[in-house]
Design an enzyme around this catalytic site. Structure first.
Site, mmCIF file in Angstrom:
data_model
loop_
_atom_site.group_PDB
_atom_site.id
_atom_site.type_symbol
_atom_site.label_atom_id
_atom_site.label_comp_id
_atom_site.label_asym_id
_atom_site.label_seq_id
_atom_site.Cartn_x
_atom_site.Cartn_y
_atom_site.Cartn_z
ATOM 1 N N TYR A 148 0.855 -1.178 -0.043
ATOM 2 C CA TYR A 148 0.178 0.050 0.056
ATOM 3 C C TYR A 148 0.770 1.466 0.003
ATOM 4 O O TYR A 148 0.474 2.212 -0.686
ATOM 5 C CB TYR A 148 -0.719 -0.019 1.153
ATOM 6 C CG TYR A 148 -1.703 1.069 1.219
ATOM 7 C CD1 TYR A 148 -2.959 1.417 0.416
ATOM 8 C CD2 TYR A 148 -1.585 2.301 2.327
ATOM 9 C CE1 TYR A 148 -3.701 2.582 0.733
ATOM 10 C CE2 TYR A 148 -2.454 3.254 2.373
ATOM 11 C CZ TYR A 148 -3.443 3.450 1.658
ATOM 12 O OH TYR A 148 -4.234 4.624 1.736
ATOM 13 N N LYS A 152 1.105 4.674 -2.702
ATOM 14 C CA LYS A 152 1.158 5.976 -2.179
ATOM 15 C C LYS A 152 2.231 6.835 -2.444
ATOM 16 O O LYS A 152 2.252 8.183 -2.814
ATOM 17 C CB LYS A 152 0.648 6.133 -0.807
ATOM 18 C CG LYS A 152 -0.749 5.631 -0.548
ATOM 19 C CD LYS A 152 -1.805 6.168 -1.521
ATOM 20 C CE LYS A 152 -2.994 5.757 -1.131
ATOM 21 N NZ LYS A 152 -4.433 6.152 -2.221
#
Length: 267
Positions: A148, A152
């Protein structure tokens, strides 16, 4: 949509930060295009807005057909595009499946890049603004959030690059980096909130300060002074962050939470 109106298009608008941002946009007088995979959730968001200024697009932006439907709904002119749709993959890398990794990267990065590319003409016509919803996990990479965090970090780099590239068309770019937020996706990492000492914001709080920054044309929007300090430490003294997060990751509470979560996934 109403003629000559300002239009904001928000992906992932069926819940969480996307829904809260849609409310802020409507309050500011924008017509809103709500995009998400589930029409029922979009209808719930729309019920909170001025029904005469809302368009729903139930579409999967990871597909070519879904993106085409979004582009058609946006029309020839778009003032604000908010790339908010996302997926979360949490856990030990060795416990993540190919599907979990592919869906996280595909939704958080690939689809956002492709949709932005397709909407550049409409944004250019309005000399509008691209808003990418990132995360503080894109500034400070936590263990067990590596996939994740990678997406980002990618969105932060995309924002910087497009800010310089799309200035040619009069398009502004804003990168928003919330802290962990109380959204439906939080259930995927609820077991790690206490071991890592996370502070969770409400979607409404995130949307309030994010929208104010967007309206002010800010390039980057971060939640508070604490996060600025940690980001500075990450840049100047990463070993300090390494030591702190390794300690938290290796704690008995974190390991017990991970093991329990893995067993639940497998059952």
């Amino acid at each position: 949509m109403t003629p000559n109106s300002r239009v904001a298009l928000i992906t992932g608008a069926g819940s969480g930060i996307g829904r809260a941002l849609a409310i802020e946009a409507a309050r500011s007088g924008y017509d809103v295009v709500l995009v998400g995979r589930r029409r029922t959730q979009l209808e719930q968001t729309a019920s909170l807005l001025d029904a005469g200024k809302v368009r729903l697009v139930a579409a999967d932006i990871t597909t070519k057909e879904g993106r085409a439907a979004v582009v058609a709904a946006a029309g020839d002119r778009l003032d604000i595009l908010v790339n908010n749709a996302g997926r979360l993959a949490v856990g030990r890398l060795t416990d993540l499946s190919d599907e979990e990794i592919a869906q996280t990267v595909g939704t958080n990065v690939t689809a956002a890049v492709q949709l932005t590319r397709d909407l550049v003409p409409a944004l250019s016509a309005a000399q509008g603004r691209l808003v990418n919803i990132g995360s503080m996990f894109g500034m400070i990479a936590f263990p067990y959030f590596a996939t994740y965090s990678a997406t980002k970090f990618a969105m932060r780099g995309l924002s910087d690059g497009l800010r310089r590239e799309l200035s040619e068309f009069g398009i502004g770019v804003t990168y928003v980096a919330p802290r962990a937020t109380q959204t439906p996706a939080q259930s995927a990492f609820a077991h790690l909130v206490e071991p890592f000492g996370m502070v969770l914001d409400t979607p409404e709080r995130v949307a309030t300060w994010a929208w104010a920054g967007i309206m002010a044309g800010r390039k980057t929007i971060y939640p508070g002074i604490g996060e600025h300090i940690f980001a500075l430490l990450q840049a100047l003294a990463p070993s300090l962050i390494d030591t702190a997060l390794k300690h938290k990751a290796g704690s008995a509470r974190a390991q017990a939470a991970l093991n329990s979560y893995t067993l639940q996934k497998e059952s």
